[in-house]
Design a protein around this motif. Structure first.
Motif, PDB file in Angstrom:
ATOM      1  N   ALA A  63       0.829  -1.210   0.000  1.00  0.00           N
ATOM      2  CA  ALA A  63       0.000   0.000   0.000  1.00  0.00           C
ATOM      3  C   ALA A  63       0.860   1.255   0.000  1.00  0.00           C
ATOM      4  N   TYR A  64       1.934   1.236   0.775  1.00  0.00           N
ATOM      5  CA  TYR A  64       2.822   2.407   0.804  1.00  0.00           C
ATOM      6  C   TYR A  64       3.471   2.626  -0.560  1.00  0.00           C
ATOM      7  N   LEU A  65       3.977   1.546  -1.171  1.00  0.00           N
ATOM      8  CA  LEU A  65       4.670   1.663  -2.454  1.00  0.00           C
ATOM      9  C   LEU A  65       3.722   2.119  -3.562  1.00  0.00           C
ATOM     10  N   ALA A 103      13.334  -2.840  16.342  1.00  0.00           N
ATOM     11  CA  ALA A 103      12.850  -3.057  14.978  1.00  0.00           C
ATOM     12  C   ALA A 103      11.422  -3.590  14.962  1.00  0.00           C
ATOM     13  N   GLU A 104      11.062  -4.366  15.989  1.00  0.00           N
ATOM     14  CA  GLU A 104       9.722  -4.944  16.045  1.00  0.00           C
ATOM     15  C   GLU A 104       8.646  -3.862  16.112  1.00  0.00           C
ATOM     16  N   THR A 105       8.935  -2.754  16.788  1.00  0.00           N
ATOM     17  CA  THR A 105       7.986  -1.643  16.854  1.00  0.00           C
ATOM     18  C   THR A 105       7.827  -1.016  15.481  1.00  0.00           C
ATOM     19  N   GLY A 106       8.949  -0.782  14.807  1.00  0.00           N
ATOM     20  CA  GLY A 106       8.891  -0.225  13.463  1.00  0.00           C
ATOM     21  C   GLY A 106       8.188  -1.148  12.486  1.00  0.00           C
ATOM     22  N   LEU A 151       4.095  -2.411   8.441  1.00  0.00           N
ATOM     23  CA  LEU A 151       2.992  -3.260   7.964  1.00  0.00           C
ATOM     24  C   LEU A 151       1.720  -2.443   7.767  1.00  0.00           C
ATOM     25  N   GLY A 152       1.577  -1.385   8.555  1.00  0.00           N
ATOM     26  CA  GLY A 152       0.407  -0.523   8.423  1.00  0.00           C
ATOM     27  C   GLY A 152       0.539   0.544   7.361  1.00  0.00           C
ATOM     28  N   GLY A 167       3.249 -11.725   1.126  1.00  0.00           N
ATOM     29  CA  GLY A 167       2.854 -10.563   0.344  1.00  0.00           C
ATOM     30  C   GLY A 167       2.512  -9.322   1.138  1.00  0.00           C
ATOM     31  N   ARG A 168       2.640  -9.368   2.450  1.00  0.00           N
ATOM     32  CA  ARG A 168       2.295  -8.196   3.264  1.00  0.00           C
ATOM     33  C   ARG A 168       3.381  -7.135   3.206  1.00  0.00           C
TER      34      ARG A 168
END
Length: 302
Positions: free
Chosen positions: A175-177, A229-232, A237-238, A257-258
């Motif tokens: 979605a970002y890309l 990194a887990e927080t980022g 992902l969002g 694919g996420r």
């Protein structure tokens, strides 16, 4: 003065507090409450007739008497620990408690996946993991070992490799890309939303990219900075933006694919995880077994 059983127990408490210079951190290591430690130390000081610690709301320091006592009894208690540890070779099932300070990614990617099988094989070995990216002196902090990427292991420690080298990648959500486009060159990162990482020494990490002998260190623009990194990853992902990750952390999301990887030709291969410990202390049986087990199972290759 005759030594009592209470003196021996309270002396262990005292040595742990003296090492940490903190009641709360000592309490975590010992598995008791800070108030119980404070009460035990007051009783010890009363029986000895001297003050061992100076306590304020912000610090704990040794008095002159406390420093003399800590120096005098440290080695005898260390010898007792070593003697008790040596009994493991006579047991049918090894036992003991191992404290490890591990980088967060190492705790999640390396230790947690092997724990079910390790616990089945060695049910009496207790593993206490503190996951933190802050660099600490593992010996002074009361840990048996630390786990970090190879390039950050202290030089004065014994280090053993626990994983293959790890590739670092840039990932974003589809979605970002679709919304902002895909960078074609590292220079394009300056026009993207990027999630920055704070290192264990509090510096902001510069993304280290490499291709065909060309190496770049890029200070990416970031309106969101994280120390794990887990927080980022959750933000990425969002759809929050691009982030630089150890590939094993995002591999499953790329597969389903996420997430998508970008600038893959610039992805460098860096030192994998190493476990390190003091050369001046006997290696606890539980730690040796854990190292051997990880090297046998190879959750991140080897």
């Amino acid at each position: 003065m005759q030594t009592s059983r209470a003196d021996v127990a309270d002396m262990i408490y005292f040595l742990t507090i003296a090492r940490h210079r903190s009641f709360s951190r000592a309490a975590v290591e010992l598995g008791v409450s800070a108030s119980a430690l404070s009460h035990a130390l007051k009783n010890l000081e009363t029986r000895l007739g001297v003050r061992l610690l100076n306590r304020t709301t912000k610090s704990v320091t040794l008095t002159a008497a406390g420093d003399v006592l800590a120096q005098s009894v440290h080695k005898p208690f260390e010898a007792i620990d070593s003697a008790l540890e040596s009994l493991n070779r006579f047991r049918d099932t090894p036992s003991g408690r191992i404290r490890i300070n591990a980088a967060v990614e190492a705790a999640n990617l390396l230790l947690a996946p092997v724990m079910p099988a390790f616990m089945d094989r060695y049910p009496d070995v207790e593993i206490d993991v503190v996951a933190s990216n802050l660099m600490v002196d593992v010996t002074d902090a009361g840990f048996d070992a630390g786990i970090r990427y190879g390039g950050t292991v202290p030089e004065d420690m014994v280090a053993r490799r626990l994983s293959a080298d790890i590739r670092w990648v840039i990932a974003a959500s589809p979605a970002y890309l679709e919304r902002y486009g895909t960078p074609a060159h590292p220079d394009d990162l300056s026009r993207h939303r990027c999630i920055s990482s704070r290192l264990g020494d509090n510096r902001i990490y510069r993304w280290e990219l490499a291709r065909d002998g060309e190496a770049l260190q890029i200070a990416v623009p970031g309106s969101f900075t994280v120390n794990q990194a887990e927080t980022g990853l959750i933000a990425v992902l969002g759809g929050a933006g691009l982030m630089y990750f150890p590939e094993p952390l995002v591999a499953s999301y790329v597969k389903d694919g996420r997430l998508r990887l970008v600038l893959t030709e610039w992805s460098p291969l860096e030192d994998g995880f190493h476990i390190y410990y003091s050369s001046r202390r006997q290696v606890p049986t539980g730690l040796r077994l854990l190292i051997d087990f990880i090297q046998e199972v190879r959750p991140l290759g080897l």
